[in-house]
Structures are given as C-alpha cells and as structure tokens.
Design an enzyme around this catalytic site. Sequence first.
Site, PDB file in Angstrom:
ATOM      1  N   THR A 163       6.247  42.610  57.547  1.00  0.00           N
ATOM      2  CA  THR A 163       7.648  43.083  56.344  1.00  0.00           C
ATOM      3  C   THR A 163       7.621  41.443  55.567  1.00  0.00           C
ATOM      4  OG1 THR A 163       9.071  41.816  58.390  1.00  0.00           O
ATOM      5  CG2 THR A 163       8.695  44.022  58.610  1.00  0.00           C
ATOM      6  N   ARG A 175      11.570  42.063  62.916  1.00  0.00           N
ATOM      7  CA  ARG A 175      11.139  43.691  63.503  1.00  0.00           C
ATOM      8  C   ARG A 175      11.563  43.714  64.946  1.00  0.00           C
ATOM      9  NH1 ARG A 175       5.799  46.384  62.802  1.00  0.00           N
ATOM     10  NH2 ARG A 175       5.632  44.979  60.637  1.00  0.00           N
ATOM     11  N   ARG A 228       1.038  40.433  69.827  1.00  0.00           N
ATOM     12  CA  ARG A 228       0.605  41.567  69.757  1.00  0.00           C
ATOM     13  C   ARG A 228       2.017  43.154  69.963  1.00  0.00           C
ATOM     14  NH1 ARG A 228      -4.091  44.689  73.199  1.00  0.00           N
ATOM     15  NH2 ARG A 228      -4.310  46.106  71.544  1.00  0.00           N
ATOM     16  N   PHE A 256       4.982  42.395  67.943  1.00  0.00           N
ATOM     17  CA  PHE A 256       5.713  40.970  66.680  1.00  0.00           C
ATOM     18  C   PHE A 256       7.469  41.210  66.698  1.00  0.00           C
ATOM     19  CE2 PHE A 256       6.516  38.811  62.502  1.00  0.00           C
ATOM     20  CZ  PHE A 256       5.870  37.715  62.814  1.00  0.00           C
ATOM     21  N   GLN A 308      -6.675  33.503  63.241  1.00  0.00           N
ATOM     22  CA  GLN A 308      -6.321  34.916  63.053  1.00  0.00           C
ATOM     23  C   GLN A 308      -5.849  34.563  60.936  1.00  0.00           C
ATOM     24  OE1 GLN A 308      -3.888  36.188  66.637  1.00  0.00           O
ATOM     25  NE2 GLN A 308      -3.827  37.596  65.227  1.00  0.00           N
ATOM     26  N   GLU A 354      -1.617  47.443  67.450  1.00  0.00           N
ATOM     27  CA  GLU A 354      -0.292  46.875  68.161  1.00  0.00           C
ATOM     28  C   GLU A 354       0.239  47.801  68.697  1.00  0.00           C
ATOM     29  OE1 GLU A 354       1.034  45.044  64.748  1.00  0.00           O
ATOM     30  OE2 GLU A 354       1.907  43.543  65.908  1.00  0.00           O
ATOM     31  N   ALA A 387      -0.239  41.669  62.337  1.00  0.00           N
ATOM     32  CA  ALA A 387       0.461  43.713  61.909  1.00  0.00           C
ATOM     33  C   ALA A 387      -0.301  44.859  62.162  1.00  0.00           C
ATOM     34  CB  ALA A 387       1.310  42.991  60.273  1.00  0.00           C
ATOM     35  N   PHE A 396      -4.456  38.196  69.797  1.00  0.00           N
ATOM     36  CA  PHE A 396      -3.598  38.772  70.076  1.00  0.00           C
ATOM     37  C   PHE A 396      -2.274  38.253  69.316  1.00  0.00           C
ATOM     38  CE2 PHE A 396      -5.769  39.021  74.115  1.00  0.00           C
ATOM     39  CZ  PHE A 396      -6.382  40.213  74.025  1.00  0.00           C
TER      40      PHE A 396
END
Lengths: 761, 161
Positions: A443, A311, A343, A345, A198, A713, A512, A229
């Site tokens: 974030t 998060r 997924r 996070f 990813q 997500e 994200a 994922f």
Amino acid sequence: MSAGAPLPHDAAHLHVTGAARYIDDIPVPANCLHLAFGLSQSAAGRITDMDLARVRQADGVVAVMTAADLPFANDVSPAAHDEPLLATGQVHYVGQPVFLVIARSHHAARRAARLGKITIAEETPILTLAEALAANSRFEDGPRIYTKGNAAAAIDKAAHKISGTLHLGGQEHFYLEGQAALVFPQENGDMHVHSSTQHPTEIQHKVADAIGRPMHAVRVESRRMGGGFGGKESQGNALAVACAVAANLTGRACKMRYDRDDDMIITGKRHDFEIQYTAGVAPDGRIAGLQFTHLVRCGWAMDLSLPVADRAMLHADNAYHLTDVEITSHRLKTNTQSATAYRGFGGPQGMIGIERVMDHIAANLGLDPLAVRRVNYYQQGAGQTTPYGQIVEDFILDEMTDTLTVSCDFAARKAQVEDWNRNHPTLKKGLALTPVKFGISFTLSHLNQAGALVHVYQDGSVHLNHGGTEMGQGLFQKVAQVAATCFGLPLQQIKITATDTGKVPNTSATAASSGSDLNGMAVKAACETIKTRIAEHLGAVHGAAADSVVFDGGRVIAGAHSLTFAEAAASAYQARISLSATGFYKTPKLAWDRIKGTGRPFFYFAYGVAATEVVIDTLTGENRILRADILHDAGQSLNPALDIGQIEGGYVQGAGWLTTEELVWDARGRLLTHAPSTYKIPACGDRPKVFNVALWDGQNREDTIFRSKAVGEPPFMLGISAYSALCQAVQACGPTFADLRAPATPEAVLAAVMRTQAGQG
Amino acid sequence: MAQVSMTVNGRAASAEIEGRTLLSTFLRETLHLTGTHVGCDTSQCGACVVHVNGEAVKSCTMLASEADGAEVATIEGQANADGSLNVIQQAFQDHHGLQCGFCTPGMVMSAAALLKENPKPSEAEVRAYLEGNICRCTGYHNIVKAIMAASGQDVSALAAE
C-alpha cells in the site's frame, strides 16, 4: 516449459541431507565473537543506574556496550527513528535491549548478560487497549477514518440493528530459525553482513547509519531464512546492527542469534485488535450500513503499525459490497513489544471483523450464514467499488463458492451437522464456509518495484539474482522457472544465487505476497534483454529476422540454423555482445492516497474459499478440526506444488492464530508465553484429518508474470473458516449469539458455551 | 573439561569438552555437523533430533558426555553409500514435505526412527509419532504424506499435493 511445473523446492535436496546453510551454520574464524543483549525487566520507567561491572568481569567477555558507546545512529526502526538499538534513559517494555555483551562464545555472552544491574524508576505502564485509549496514548494525531456513503443514516433506517465486539489476539511468528546475523568486517571499515532477513536493503541502510558510512560500504547477503512470515521484515535490524557496531569496535567477525525465549520476549508479533461493529441490516441479511472501530495494539514503537492498521481497514469489506460504511482505526501505543508485520499484515484482522458480522446477522435473524454471505457478495461486472473506491473488476467468488459447495458436499453435510447437534447434547459440531478477497500490492506504492541481474556465461550456464528473499516459500524456484522458460532451458542450467545488495540494489522487503509478482517480472525483463541481443546477433549472422529466432528445448534456432544455447552464448561472446543484463519492474495502475483513504492501492485481488467442520466438547471447551476443504485462486500457477504448500501451511497457521495460539502478558507487562511449552502452535495432530486443497483454474486478468497470482498471504485467511465453524458449534448450544473471542482456546469456547446456554449472548 | 568419544555416522569422534556441553553443541560446533538444528533450546520443537544407539533423541537437552561410547547418527549420515538420497529423504523431496527446511533434518530423523519400529504405520500413527516435531510452514500434510510414501504405502488417497 518450466513455468507451471510442480517442481520441488530448489533446496529440497540440501534440506533433506542437512547441507543447507542458515546463518548459524556459516563457518566463522576461530576468533569470531558472539553477542547477547541485556534486557529491561521493567515495562516503563527511567534508567537511574546501570552497574555492569559483573558483566564486564564475566568469563569470556570482551566488551560491553551501552547507548553511550554507540558512535553513530542508535536506531533500528524501519522508518520513524523511534527505536534505539540500546535504550537511552527510558525503557518502554519488558525485553527491551539495554546493553550489549560481546564475548568469546554464545553462552558466555548470554550468561554475562544476566549479570547486569539496571536500576529503573518505574512508571505505570500502559498495557491494554483500554488503558491506551483512556490515556490517549497513540500513534498519529487521532484515529484514521475511511468513509463511503453515510453509514450512520443507513443504520438508522435499516430494519435490524446489530452490534458487538470481537476481542482478537495477536500471534507469535515462531519461525523455526530464530533471528540471526553474522558480520565479517572488511578492509577500510566496510562490512559484509549475513542476515536472516526479508529486507536486505533495510539491513544495509541501518548498518550503514550505525557505523557512520554510506550504504556502499555495506553488503548484505541472505541465502535463506528458516521461516519469516513477516517477522523478519524489520525485527532483524537489531541483530545486524549490533554485530556491525561490535565488529567495528573489535575488528573481528561477530555473530548474534536469539535463543527462543529471548526471541519471543524481544521481538514484535501480530497486532492484537478489538473490533467494535454496528450494522444496519435488511430482513434478507443484506448489510445496509456498517460501522467498524478498530483498536489496534501497536506496542511501544511505530515499526510498521500504520500500514498494518491501514491494511486492516482496507480488508474490512472482505468479499462484501458495502454502500454505506465507516471504518475508524485507533493506533494505540502500549508498553509491550512493538507489534510488527505478520502474514496478511492487518488484512486478517480486518477481514475477520466482517466475517463475525455475517455470523452475527445469521444468528440474530435466523438465517443461514452462507446465504447471508452470498447475498452480500460483490456482484461481478457491476462496477461496484470497495469502501476506498477501487472497482472490483474480477469478482470470481460466486463461481468459486458454487464449485466448493458441490465438491465438499456442503448442503448435505450441513444437514448432517444440524441432525448431529439435535441428537448429541455434549459434542456439538459446526460447519462454515468463508471467502477471502485479498488485495495484492504494497500500500506504500513506491515499494512496488523490483530489480534483477542475469548473467549468461560462455558455456551457456546462467547466473540468476534478484531482490527477493527465500524464506521457504519457494520464490527462488519460481523465479528460476521464469528464467528457464524465457531462455528455453532446463532448470539445471540456471544457478540460483543468494540475495545480495551488491548485485541488486534498493530492493523492497519480500513481503505483501509480492515476491514472485515483482521479482519474476524483473527477471523476465533481464532475460528478454539478453535474448534480444543474442537473437539480433544470430539473426544477422544467419540471415534471419531477429524476432523469428526461437529459444526452446535448450537450443536457439535462427532461420535454418540450430545451435545449442551454449553455442549461441559462445558465438555472442566472440562477437563482443554483452551477456549480462539488469531487469526492472514496477507495478502499473496504482494510485492511492492513504490519508483520504481513496484510490487504487491494489493491482488485483486474490481469492479463496474454505469450508471447515469442527466439533467442540461443551463440558470442557476442547475442540477439533475434523475436515477442511479449500479452493484457492493462484491465477495461472507458476508452480502448483509450491502454491498448494503455501495454501496448506497458510490455512493451518491461520487456524492456529484463531484457536490454540494465545499470548499472555502479566500485570507488569511480562510475556508469560515465551516458549513452545506455553505458546501452542499447531502440531501434527492438529491438522485437519480430512484436508482437500485445490487450485482454481483461471488466469489473472491483469498482466502479471505468466498470469499467475500472489499466494503467500491470502490462504492464511482461509483459517477464518475454522473460527466461524467454532462459532456455529457454540451457536448450537443456545438461542443467543455465540460471543466467542479469538483465539478460541478451550477456555474461550467453554465460556462462550456457558454464556450461550444461559442466554447471555 | 571431559574427554568424550563416540561414533558419529560411522566415524570415530573424540574431543576434550566442557562437561556441560550439549550433544547438539558438540555436533554443531566441535564436529561442524550443522545439519542438526536448534529451534527452541528446550526439547519441544524437534529440529535437533538425532539417533543415539538407534533411538531418536532431542540432542539439545542431552549432554554430549551422556553419549560417550554411543553410536550417534545425524542427518548428514542418512544418504545411501553412493550419495543418493535414502527412501525417506527422497520422499520428503518428491512429496514437498518441506518449505523453509529448518525442521526437515529432525523430521527425517524422527521418521527414520518411526519406520524402524513400525514399518507400515497408519496415518494416525505417523501423526501421533510426530507430535514432538514442530513445523511452522507446511501444515504437516505433505510431511505425513512423505512418510507414508517412504513406508511404501499408497498416498494417492491423501488428496492434496
């Protein structure tokens, strides 16, 4: 217009014919070498001796490498430099790579890797959250604490005080394609890397450091993953780096793929949590004050644990306005796999904490769980702020809840469930509705950027490239739809190409949920640049204002003249106009201080509501999802078919996390559930028998790509409704609160039923 | 080493292989038919399903030599003679029965075996038959829908897309 059309996945015809290429399907030279890691069998200790003679002598082995053989950086961590490719003296978990076997076949490498004799002076491992907390084994100096108002004072003054603890398991990604990488060495020591990742830019960075070369010497390509994922955000680094150092050593192509058991033993998973809560509650169920403590099991290395734990804190409010709240987060270091992105996070873990509080309030005060939720919802337009100070500007969950309760006949079915439970002593049902409010943006604010590269050829065909990666979510198709829409072209004229660090540099991970938001806007910017050039050219030639030139239906219209797009491209080429452009996008309005815990970390929120009905067998704890109804907000959808696919798949994966998917380690820190025979992800029969999914009809209030919203997500957390329904079914067994752990396996459900029946709460 | 010969997608294939070579390895590495995927190595996930003499089998736990003399069909041989998608493949595309695609070849092969023995399965029968094929992306809804549609049944009542 292409954008908004429910088109199939771009590679659907390749998938159904078996022609789509994953890493292990790429043709390799006959002398390609294959790699496998030798793994630590101890969770903690010091390596006192490594006897690799039998490994080196094994059939087909070309070379064996240890940390001492690595000429440059021995580091595959995403940021903290605490994760060596091969162990250096100390081992930190069962499954840690200690040596690397380079052999002529995959099986030769794997067989040889089992022959190493690693002697370890064992130390007592820290495995559990309690052990880590007791030993003060943690990342960061102490807990991170976010506060708003005065939670302790508000709880003291409240009419009711409710406390509890939720034990929440982790989750294995179980992407169907395991981790894989393939490296072709190039002239002058350069490396061409194919990775199932990813995050191609991070692979590029880590490979460059490992071979002691600048990033420009490494090109990383990724056409597709067989699922990601979050599990391929950082966990692919080790394989790509191993292939690169082996290719550097041997001058030959090198490939590495983990078989399923190795993949599950070596790689990180979702963080498991213990969530402690104390709420002060008004008689109507309204939360006056709330304290959360998150104990987060991060594993042995930092990886992405800090932003994951952040998060979780940022979603501790979910859809509920909290005036006085304190969230304390301990990021605990243990001798287990280094927990990683998955997924949501951390968002799902944060969110289920307050959903649990809602159910606990309802049970203790004898209120309706949905009524408790609704009395605590944020109020639209009231200027209310989250615990971290972001104003909730577009709270649409009241309307969405109203719509879903009508469409799924919630009130009548609730009455039927209660009636059923009065009349059936053995099988108990539960029906729950839970909301989702999920913040969209990385974030770590600087990651909210993306680039694109678009070429228009003389024949009017278009080459499309961007920094996002395809893991099945349909990103490539959505972004191609954006390009087709910009140029007014049929989709067939757009060529989707593999993600490539040589085309678009310095990309962020496709994570994200940001893929289409960021890359769609970057592609749009590139397309607009080329369109403007063509429009200015044709406007000048045909005496029309550039801004009056229209691109539509495969044609370009300038004044009275109508050309095919190909004719327009050829005309521009002959006039020596560049038909290639980059595009760039950065998300506006973000301002976030993660240490203080204040600001605007999110560009916007995505919303959803789900109602799930379940049944449990009180004699065995077995359970089923009977029906799920979902209403989800994807803004003005770029592709409703792909978005609904994300919602269905996300819900089932989220429900799987909270029901059947249980990770078990033994007392020595060995993962016992390292294959699908022992780790149960949802199968075809586990999906709800009745499954209704609809998209909320509304635009994003923020200026995103065609006013769509991120969808990767957020739907995962709709699965929390299944857990809440199970809690309510258990609640029907007795008077005290149904203290159900997650995952709610049959054993967990049975134990909770027995406690509830016994009045133990 | 052992000599194996079989017919794969209508063509004769034969090779000298190690006796322990799995059918999935033979297909992927000797014949370069990489559409048959290996997802779990232990015959649980179903990504490796092929047909041997018309029966669906998990090729990751069958020796290639066990298929000596057999008729083997893989995903690469499923399209119609003119290259167009067969009815099951087309239904998976039209009904969005895939995301990452890794499980898809096995799903299509299992679906073909199901419809051969039960041309009009009920939804419950489809679900039961697919218990040995794991998909992590879709939540299965559209896969079931695609197979129902491929059998010529009305899927409009299966609500979600």
